[in-house]
Design an enzyme around this catalytic site. Structure first.
Site, PDB file in Angstrom:
ATOM      1  N   LEU A 182       0.830  -1.207   0.000  1.00 42.99           N
ATOM      2  CA  LEU A 182       0.000   0.000   0.000  1.00 42.99           C
ATOM      3  C   LEU A 182       0.864   1.257   0.000  1.00 42.99           C
ATOM      4  CD1 LEU A 182       0.082   1.375   3.049  1.00 42.99           C
ATOM      5  CD2 LEU A 182      -1.533  -0.427   3.564  1.00 42.99           C
TER       6      LEU A 182
ATOM      7  N   CYS B 291       9.853   4.121   3.738  1.00 44.92           N
ATOM      8  CA  CYS B 291      10.093   2.847   3.058  1.00 44.92           C
ATOM      9  C   CYS B 291      11.294   2.857   2.106  1.00 44.92           C
ATOM     10  CB  CYS B 291       8.838   2.411   2.314  1.00 44.92           C
ATOM     11  SG  CYS B 291       7.503   1.982   3.448  1.00 44.92           S
TER      12      CYS B 291
HETATM   13  N1  LIG Z   1       4.103   2.927   5.742  1.00 42.75           N
HETATM   14  C1  LIG Z   1       4.043   2.372   4.542  1.00 42.75           C
HETATM   15  O1  LIG Z   1       3.669   3.015   3.549  1.00 42.75           O
HETATM   16  C2  LIG Z   1       4.403   0.927   4.359  1.00 42.75           C
HETATM   17  C3  LIG Z   1       4.036   0.273   3.169  1.00 42.75           C
HETATM   18  C4  LIG Z   1       4.370  -1.068   3.018  1.00 42.75           C
HETATM   19  C5  LIG Z   1       5.082  -1.723   4.005  1.00 42.75           C
HETATM   20  N2  LIG Z   1       5.449  -1.049   5.124  1.00 42.75           N
HETATM   21  C6  LIG Z   1       6.176  -1.788   6.160  1.00 42.75           C
HETATM   22  O2  LIG Z   1       5.229  -2.135   7.184  1.00 42.75           O
HETATM   23  C7  LIG Z   1       5.864  -2.095   8.466  1.00 42.75           C
HETATM   24  C8  LIG Z   1       5.117  -1.135   9.374  1.00 42.75           C
HETATM   25  O3  LIG Z   1       5.221   0.154   8.841  1.00 42.75           O
HETATM   26  P1  LIG Z   1       4.318   1.351   9.365  1.00 42.75           P
HETATM   27  O4  LIG Z   1       4.582   2.503   8.483  1.00 42.75           O
HETATM   28  O5  LIG Z   1       2.931   0.891   9.579  1.00 42.75           O
HETATM   29  O6  LIG Z   1       5.013   1.622  10.792  1.00 42.75           O
HETATM   30  P2  LIG Z   1       4.427   2.479  12.007  1.00 42.75           P
HETATM   31  O7  LIG Z   1       5.604   2.946  12.763  1.00 42.75           O
HETATM   32  O8  LIG Z   1       3.428   3.455  11.503  1.00 42.75           O
HETATM   33  O9  LIG Z   1       3.629   1.412  12.873  1.00 42.75           O
HETATM   34  C9  LIG Z   1       4.236   0.431  13.652  1.00 42.75           C
HETATM   35  C10 LIG Z   1       3.401   0.260  14.916  1.00 42.75           C
HETATM   36  O10 LIG Z   1       3.885  -0.873  15.633  1.00 42.75           O
HETATM   37  C11 LIG Z   1       3.776  -0.589  17.015  1.00 42.75           C
HETATM   38  N3  LIG Z   1       4.648  -1.516  17.758  1.00 42.75           N
HETATM   39  C12 LIG Z   1       5.995  -1.558  17.799  1.00 42.75           C
HETATM   40  N4  LIG Z   1       6.402  -2.576  18.586  1.00 42.75           N
HETATM   41  C13 LIG Z   1       5.289  -3.195  19.036  1.00 42.75           C
HETATM   42  C14 LIG Z   1       5.065  -4.307  19.875  1.00 42.75           C
HETATM   43  N5  LIG Z   1       6.074  -4.999  20.399  1.00 42.75           N
HETATM   44  N6  LIG Z   1       3.788  -4.669  20.142  1.00 42.75           N
HETATM   45  C15 LIG Z   1       2.759  -3.988  19.613  1.00 42.75           C
HETATM   46  N7  LIG Z   1       2.916  -2.917  18.806  1.00 42.75           N
HETATM   47  C16 LIG Z   1       4.166  -2.520  18.516  1.00 42.75           C
HETATM   48  C17 LIG Z   1       4.174   0.876  17.107  1.00 42.75           C
HETATM   49  O11 LIG Z   1       3.719   1.470  18.301  1.00 42.75           O
HETATM   50  C18 LIG Z   1       3.480   1.442  15.861  1.00 42.75           C
HETATM   51  O12 LIG Z   1       2.192   1.915  16.165  1.00 42.75           O
HETATM   52  C19 LIG Z   1       7.316  -1.713   8.203  1.00 42.75           C
HETATM   53  O13 LIG Z   1       8.079  -2.868   8.077  1.00 42.75           O
HETATM   54  C20 LIG Z   1       7.237  -0.989   6.865  1.00 42.75           C
HETATM   55  O14 LIG Z   1       8.450  -1.050   6.162  1.00 42.75           O
HETATM   56  C21 LIG Z   1       5.109   0.252   5.324  1.00 42.75           C
END
Ligand SMILES: NC(=O)c1ccc[n+]([C@@H]2O[C@H](COP(=O)([O-])OP(=O)(O)OC[C@H]3O[C@@H](n4cnc5c(N)ncnc54)[C@H](O)[C@@H]3O)[C@@H](O)[C@H]2O)c1
Length: 440
Positions: free
Chosen positions: A153, A260
């Site tokens: 996404l 990312c």
């Molecule tokens: N943001 C994007 O557009 C996107 C797109 C594709 C893939 N990704 C990948 O998805 C993953 C997440 O990205 P994101 O942007 O959503 O990150 P983010 O930082 O917005 O969200 C991560 C969440 O995980 C929580 N968290 C951390 N440790 C935790 C634990 N032990 N228990 C429960 N919750 C915990 C944090 O508080 C946070 O709310 C990453 O690997 C990223 O590379 C992101």
């Protein structure tokens, strides 16, 4: 199906909400209690168009719950999605501590067979790591499978992308497990690719690195355009018409930022090095990208050799339009560089100002672009929000100290801006103002 999503950020919140929208019972877990409390009050912790309505409906209809209680959520779910952050540490290595911590939590609370799905972007081999952590930390003899299901996404259009994905990748060791995931996604009618876990993990990095490569490629071409007085917009248009190349991600400008691309390119570079393959091409992608901000600041410095006391209106702070995400946003580097040399910054972003306040040096945050430009020596267009395209530039010109535009995203038409009385500087644009000094 009963689903648990651990990590309720940009990916987890959208993923959990969309699974609820598809009729599943979903618990989204996060260890940030303020985020969970705010979601329970239906206050969105992030800006994502269309997400609020979807969360509200599914929450009110009882299919979507938010919790800090990982134990109950793990016990409740048949399928558990790991959606925590995987930032890169210095040197490009991916910090997998959050993924490891979640795997441990799952292991501790397992009460029967579970499918554990890694949606976080993780280096190849992380599925094995999750499996080992669960084996070591699970007291009882519960069966489980670990699947890789990378997410594609795009922030700013995440709801659309999650409901209408261009592909769904499922990396599983057994067809039986892959089919369970297919069932979950079946109503989305997207192309599904079933493969092994390693290949699925690599697909995500290869995709993001390729897109980053396209951006750096056109930025390198834009450097050549500047040297000869050609126009990179026209060049990209001509190149992008070839269907084998495609027009997307051929916009020259300040380069890529966000949570990312930079980290994923670094991570793939690091992983390949660890495996004994020097992926020099990716080094170059990063180097070209790193040079974009310096080039932009040099352009400003050339026009304003004395930056001290100059006032710059910065339009756009988030790393791209339609999001409040400030991770690796180019605006931060640019503002720090100019502020460091004594310039005064007046900034405006439609949604990212709260997030930006924590990251920026003292900056005057304005109510709108007009206020930011009032009395400014120059306007710096950093994030190409659509509303900046629709500004009344005639009105803006009248209030500026000097009518100068530095367009970091090549959003404006140079000729039209000149006709409006602006001195226009873009990146790689055909413009008398744009010639770099020899050797630049
Ligand atoms: N943001 C994007 O557009 C996107 C797109 C594709 C893939 N990704 C990948 O998805 C993953 C997440 O990205 P994101 O942007 O959503 O990150 P983010 O930082 O917005 O969200 C991560 C969440 O995980 C929580 N968290 C951390 N440790 C935790 C634990 N032990 N228990 C429960 N919750 C915990 C944090 O508080 C946070 O709310 C990453 O690997 C990223 O590379 C992101």
């Amino acid at each position: 199906m009963n689903i648990c999503v651990i990590g309720t950020g940009y990916v987890g919140l959208v993923t959990g909400t969309v699974f609820a929208e598809l009729g599943n019972d979903v618990i989204c877990v996060d260890n940030d209690s303020s985020k969970i409390e705010s979601l329970d009050r239906q206050v969105m912790p992030i800006y994502e168009p269309g997400l609020g309505e979807l969360v509200e409906r599914n929450h009110n209809e009882g299919r979507l719950r938010f919790s800090t209680d990982a134990k109950s959520a793990v016990e409740f779910a048949e399928i558990i999605f790991i959606c925590v952050g995987t930032p890169s540490s210095d040197g490009g290595e991916t910090d997998l501590s959050a993924v490891g911590a979640v795997a441990e939590t799952i292991a501790t609370h397992m009460n029967g067979y579970k499918i554990i799905v890694n949606k976080s972007t993780v280096p190849v081999g992380t599925g094995d790591m999750v499996k080992n952590i669960i084996r070591i930390n699970c007291n009882a003899d519960h069966q489980f499978d670990v699947v890789s299901n990378p997410e594609f996404l795009r922030e700013g259009q995440a709801v659309h992308d999650a409901l209408k994905p261009d592909r769904i990748i499922i990396g599983a060791d057994e067809k039986r497990v892959a089919f369970k995931l297919l069932e979950l996604y079946s109503s989305l009618q997207a192309p599904m690719i079933i493969t092994d876990v390693y290949s699925a993990e690599i697909i995500k990095y290869a995709s993001n690195s390729f897109l980053a490569l396209k951006i750096s490629f056109i930025n390198a071409i834009s450097n050549i355009c500047e040297l000869v007085g050609a126009d990179v917009g026209d060049v990209a248009n001509g190149v992008g018409r070839d269907p084998r190349i495609g027009a997307q991600f051929l916009s020259a400008g300040l380069g890529f930022g966000g949570s990312c691309f930079p980290k994923d390119v670094k991570s793939l570079l690091h992983t390949s090095g660890k495996l004994g393959y020097e992926f020099g091409l990716l080094k170059e992608v990063l180097e070209i990208n790193d040079g974009r901000v310096d080039r932009f600041v040099a352009l400003i410095r050339r026009r304003f050799p004395e930056l001290r006391g100059k006032s710059f209106a910065v339009l756009g702070l988030s790393f791209k339009p339609n999001t409040d995400d400030m991770r690796d946003a180019r605006s931060v580097e640019i503002i720090k560089a100019l502020h460091g040399e004594g310039a005064v910054i007046r900034a405006f972003d439609p949604v990212a100002m709260n997030a930006a306040k924590k990251l920026l040096p003292p900056v005057a945050f304005c109510q709108n672009a007009y206020e930011a430009c009032n009395g400014a020596d120059a306007m710096l267009l950093i994030t190409e929000w659509r509303e900046f395209k629709l500004l009344n530039l005639e009105k803006i010109r009248r209030t500026m100290k000097s009518p100068v535009i530095f367009d970091g995203r090549n959003m404006y038409d140079p000729e039209r801006k000149r006709r409006l009385g602006f001195e226009y500087f873009g990146l790689g644009r055909k413009s008398p103002n744009n010639r770099p000094e020899k050797g630049a």
